[in-house]
Write a protein that holds these residues in place. Structure first.
Motif, PDB file in Angstrom:
ATOM      1  N   UNK A  40      20.035  -3.170   9.548  1.00 44.32           N
ATOM      2  CA  UNK A  40      19.983  -4.107   8.901  1.00 44.32           C
ATOM      3  C   UNK A  40      18.760  -5.149   8.994  1.00 44.32           C
ATOM      4  N   UNK A  41      17.748  -4.380   9.673  1.00 46.42           N
ATOM      5  CA  UNK A  41      16.800  -5.249   9.909  1.00 46.42           C
ATOM      6  C   UNK A  41      15.544  -4.674   9.206  1.00 46.42           C
ATOM      7  N   UNK A  42      15.690  -3.972   7.894  1.00 45.51           N
ATOM      8  CA  UNK A  42      14.293  -3.435   7.395  1.00 45.51           C
ATOM      9  C   UNK A  42      13.547  -4.275   6.846  1.00 45.51           C
ATOM     10  N   UNK A  43      13.967  -5.696   6.606  1.00 48.83           N
ATOM     11  CA  UNK A  43      12.794  -6.475   6.009  1.00 48.83           C
ATOM     12  C   UNK A  43      11.752  -6.742   7.177  1.00 48.83           C
ATOM     13  N   UNK A  44      12.208  -6.764   8.577  1.00 45.65           N
ATOM     14  CA  UNK A  44      11.342  -6.907   9.480  1.00 45.65           C
ATOM     15  C   UNK A  44      10.317  -5.739   9.538  1.00 45.65           C
ATOM     16  N   UNK A  45      10.868  -4.661   9.442  1.00 50.73           N
ATOM     17  CA  UNK A  45      10.132  -3.503   9.439  1.00 50.73           C
ATOM     18  C   UNK A  45       8.948  -3.582   8.306  1.00 50.73           C
ATOM     19  N   UNK A  46       9.467  -3.868   7.061  1.00 54.56           N
ATOM     20  CA  UNK A  46       8.803  -3.840   6.013  1.00 54.56           C
ATOM     21  C   UNK A  46       7.454  -5.013   6.311  1.00 54.56           C
ATOM     22  N   UNK A  47       7.743  -6.171   6.912  1.00 55.47           N
ATOM     23  CA  UNK A  47       6.987  -7.125   7.161  1.00 55.47           C
ATOM     24  C   UNK A  47       5.644  -6.631   7.838  1.00 55.47           C
ATOM     25  N   UNK A  48       5.744  -5.520   8.673  1.00 51.28           N
ATOM     26  CA  UNK A  48       4.845  -5.281   9.396  1.00 51.28           C
ATOM     27  C   UNK A  48       4.096  -3.867   9.006  1.00 51.28           C
ATOM     28  N   UNK A  49       4.829  -3.548   7.931  1.00 55.24           N
ATOM     29  CA  UNK A  49       4.002  -2.425   6.954  1.00 55.24           C
ATOM     30  C   UNK A  49       2.768  -2.706   6.029  1.00 55.24           C
ATOM     31  N   UNK A  50       1.773  -1.725   5.728  1.00 52.58           N
ATOM     32  CA  UNK A  50       0.997  -2.246   4.937  1.00 52.58           C
ATOM     33  C   UNK A  50       1.490  -2.596   3.584  1.00 52.58           C
ATOM     34  N   UNK A  51       0.933  -3.549   2.829  1.00 53.22           N
ATOM     35  CA  UNK A  51       1.313  -3.827   1.465  1.00 53.22           C
ATOM     36  C   UNK A  51       0.148  -3.699   0.622  1.00 53.22           C
ATOM     37  N   UNK A  52      -0.146  -2.370   0.113  1.00 52.47           N
ATOM     38  CA  UNK A  52      -1.361  -2.075  -0.740  1.00 52.47           C
ATOM     39  C   UNK A  52      -1.423  -2.855  -2.205  1.00 52.47           C
ATOM     40  N   UNK A  53       0.143  -2.760  -2.659  1.00 54.97           N
ATOM     41  CA  UNK A  53       0.025  -3.501  -3.977  1.00 54.97           C
ATOM     42  C   UNK A  53      -0.288  -5.005  -4.019  1.00 54.97           C
ATOM     43  N   UNK A  54       0.503  -5.473  -3.101  1.00 56.73           N
ATOM     44  CA  UNK A  54       0.236  -7.066  -2.844  1.00 56.73           C
ATOM     45  C   UNK A  54      -1.263  -7.296  -2.506  1.00 56.73           C
ATOM     46  N   UNK A  55      -1.914  -6.674  -1.747  1.00 56.45           N
ATOM     47  CA  UNK A  55      -3.315  -6.793  -1.264  1.00 56.45           C
ATOM     48  C   UNK A  55      -4.265  -6.673  -2.506  1.00 56.45           C
ATOM     49  N   UNK A  56      -3.957  -5.734  -3.395  1.00 59.85           N
ATOM     50  CA  UNK A  56      -4.755  -5.266  -4.674  1.00 59.85           C
ATOM     51  C   UNK A  56      -4.696  -6.418  -5.568  1.00 59.85           C
TER      52      UNK A  56
END
Ligand code: G1P
Length: 289
Positions: free
Chosen positions: A61-77
């Motif tokens: 149930x902590x996948x949001x936390x894992x997502x937070x530290x993963x790259x976000x290429x779409x958001x960056x672009x």
């Protein structure tokens, strides 16, 4: 030989029941203070102290936390295309390289000692840091960096400490102090969450640790202590004869974001310190009194 500290462990498997309903879906470490999640303050503090290898001990149930530290290429672009450089910086700066971020699983909530034990294989035989994100530190240099300076002299196990009122000792790991120069104390024993009348002092462990791998020898026994949990404090107490234990008073302020008042206080204090917000927040606070 004083072992270098290159890895930090962040136990983030707690349920955060004190912040329901906010934490029904959102991990409590993702609660923002102003505009940054608690866990990110802790990670930035570790990086300031020279640590790049981050180990999160998570739970289902902590996948949001894992997502937070993963790259976000779409958001960056998207941000890049719109020329939003400040926002772009905010999701790049302060983040560790993805390949340096590791996750260990704590399948059952058996206590802080157990959470740290779950990271054992990722740590190997090295010294390591533990940061509890809900103890939010406002300090310059950062709390862990201050500890790294002291650790060069003390070696062994070193924690951050703070004097707490007598009626609050039962919330903390408490030092039985052998020597104390007002800044650094050496402990001869430790007690997790003592009753106020039984506490050996008012000097409490707050959520920053530099630990030696010997702690795993005791944690492996899975002995339970206060609250029926496997306590980190008990494991550190068990290694006291072999590994010296010191507590360092941090120059700065701690906010206990594990409770609502501390969390609100942290939001106000961090907002007041911000160049872009401080003045307006001060006016706003006056206007709502
Ligand atoms: C944990 C530790 C305790 C320490 C405290 C600091 O307790 O077990 O020794 O003093 O963190 O915040 P918890 O807050 O998880 O009950």
């Amino acid at each position: 030989m004083i072992k270098p500290v290159t890895k930090a462990v962040f136990p983030v498997a707690g349920l955060g029941t004190r912040f329901l309903p906010a934490t029904k879906v959102l991990p409590k470490e993702m609660l923002p203070v102003v505009d940054k999640p608690l866990i990110q303050y802790a990670v930035e503090e570790a990086r300031e102290a020279g640590i790049e290898d981050m180990i999160f001990v998570t739970a289902p149930g902590k996948s949001l936390l894992e997502d937070h530290f993963a790259p976000a290429p779409k958001l960056e672009a998207f941000l890049q295309a719109r020329g939003k450089t400040t926002e772009l910086k905010s999701i790049r700066d302060g983040f560790p390289a993805t390949q340096r971020v590791k996750f260990a699983r704590q399948e059952q909530p058996l206590g802080l000692g157990h959470a740290v034990w779950c990271a054992k294989d990722l740590i190997g035989g090295e010294a390591f840091a533990v940061l509890l994100a809900d103890d939010l530190m406002m300090a310059t240099p950062g709390a862990l960096k201050q500890m790294m300076g002291a650790y060069k002299r003390t070696g062994g196990n070193l924690v951050a400490v703070e004097e707490v009122p007598q009626d609050r000792v039962s919330r903390y790991g408490i030092l039985d102090v052998a020597e104390d120069d007002g800044k650094l104390a050496r402990a001869r024993a430790l007690v997790e969450k003592p009753a106020p009348e039984k506490a050996p002092s008012r000097l409490a462990i707050i959520g920053r640790y530099i630990l030696q791998p010997e702690v795993f020898d005791h944690l492996a026994k899975k002995q339970t202590g206060a609250g029926g949990e496997i306590q980190l404090t008990d494991a550190l107490a068990a290694t006291l004869a072999a590994v010296p234990f010191h507590g360092l008073r941090i120059d700065g302020r701690r906010f206990d974001c594990g409770n609502k008042l501390g969390f609100v206080e942290a939001n106000v204090a961090f907002a007041l310190k911000r160049g872009d917000l401080g003045g307006d927040v001060k006016k706003m606070l006056k206007s709502i009194q």
